[in-house]
Enzyme design. Sequence first.
Site, PDB file in Angstrom:
ATOM      1  N   ARG A 105      31.374 -10.345 -14.311  1.00 23.97           N
ATOM      2  CA  ARG A 105      32.265 -11.270 -14.266  1.00 23.97           C
ATOM      3  C   ARG A 105      33.634 -10.887 -14.726  1.00 23.97           C
ATOM      4  O   ARG A 105      33.933 -10.694 -15.598  1.00 23.97           O
ATOM      5  CB  ARG A 105      31.988 -12.591 -14.961  1.00 23.97           C
ATOM      6  CG  ARG A 105      31.067 -13.396 -14.455  1.00 23.97           C
ATOM      7  CD  ARG A 105      31.089 -14.804 -14.824  1.00 23.97           C
ATOM      8  NE  ARG A 105      30.872 -15.007 -16.276  1.00 23.97           N
ATOM      9  CZ  ARG A 105      31.135 -16.184 -16.864  1.00 23.97           C
ATOM     10  NH1 ARG A 105      31.292 -17.444 -16.082  1.00 23.97           N
ATOM     11  NH2 ARG A 105      30.826 -16.444 -18.127  1.00 23.97           N
ATOM     12  N   ASP A 201      26.761 -16.016 -25.222  1.00 26.27           N
ATOM     13  CA  ASP A 201      26.562 -14.943 -24.146  1.00 26.27           C
ATOM     14  C   ASP A 201      25.276 -14.375 -24.324  1.00 26.27           C
ATOM     15  O   ASP A 201      24.871 -13.866 -25.099  1.00 26.27           O
ATOM     16  CB  ASP A 201      27.676 -13.822 -24.406  1.00 26.27           C
ATOM     17  CG  ASP A 201      27.791 -12.914 -23.135  1.00 26.27           C
ATOM     18  OD1 ASP A 201      28.584 -12.758 -22.699  1.00 26.27           O
ATOM     19  OD2 ASP A 201      26.450 -12.105 -23.066  1.00 26.27           O
ATOM     20  N   ASP A 204      24.962 -10.439 -25.070  1.00 28.40           N
ATOM     21  CA  ASP A 204      25.360 -10.274 -26.367  1.00 28.40           C
ATOM     22  C   ASP A 204      24.121 -10.774 -27.230  1.00 28.40           C
ATOM     23  O   ASP A 204      23.766  -9.940 -28.002  1.00 28.40           O
ATOM     24  CB  ASP A 204      26.541 -11.045 -26.772  1.00 28.40           C
ATOM     25  CG  ASP A 204      27.831 -10.159 -25.996  1.00 28.40           C
ATOM     26  OD1 ASP A 204      27.679  -9.074 -25.740  1.00 28.40           O
ATOM     27  OD2 ASP A 204      28.664 -10.729 -26.348  1.00 28.40           O
TER      28      ASP A 204
HETATM   29  N1  URA Z   1      26.796 -16.023 -19.096  1.00 30.09           N
HETATM   30  C1  URA Z   1      26.228 -16.040 -20.237  1.00 30.09           C
HETATM   31  O1  URA Z   1      25.835 -15.281 -20.988  1.00 30.09           O
HETATM   32  N2  URA Z   1      26.552 -17.375 -20.983  1.00 30.09           N
HETATM   33  C2  URA Z   1      26.978 -18.641 -20.426  1.00 30.09           C
HETATM   34  O2  URA Z   1      27.189 -19.614 -21.057  1.00 30.09           O
HETATM   35  C3  URA Z   1      27.715 -18.175 -19.051  1.00 30.09           C
HETATM   36  C4  URA Z   1      27.386 -17.037 -18.599  1.00 30.09           C
END
Ligand code: URA
Length: 210
Positions: A105, A201, A204
Amino acid sequence: MLDHLTVVTHPLVQHKLTIMRDKDTSTKSFRQLLREISQLLAYEVTRELPMTIKRIETPICPMDAPTLDGKKLALISILRAGNGLLDGILELVPSARVGFVGLYRDPDTLQPVQYYYKVPEGLDGRLVIAVDPMLATGNSSVAAVDLLKKSGATNIRFLCLLAAPEGIARMKEAHPDVPIVTAAVDSHLNDHGYIVPGLGDAGDRMFGTK
Ligand code: URA
């Protein structure tokens, strides 16, 4: 036929998801729980796999027994977080074919940028399950499904752990023929495109990169 949206409310799924959401859950536990949940979600998303009857011999007598029919299904991991769902599902369906779609993204536009694409041949005759833990804006999911359709896929499902209403609406608009299976639908997206309350995330948290 699966509805456009299926929320798997099974208590085991919900319990594991709550532990994953907790910010104090370790990378090791997060990864293990994602693997476990992926198998429970896979059970739901593969519910309508075609079956046939095959003649076998049990130790007692001959039997006409049910078995899976048709081409092997294809699992498509949307990198990188999709790999966390992929591993568990592959344990359950070890002969599945596997593909990868690399999209990241753009942090400013939140639009998906493609950097990798490799999928199995013959997608047209297979059940294709695209996996990504987080259905947030829906931009990457829509882009991934666009690519899969261009490669010939006609029977696609989208499997995620958490979905935002915005992402569900976007998918429904762009791909009304693609059923979504998820463990929960959260409240909304924040200004950075993260799901609220969410779990942060997913990449992560599963790879320990932050
Ligand atoms: N991607 C993620 O890892 N977490 C989110 O909240 C949105 C997109």
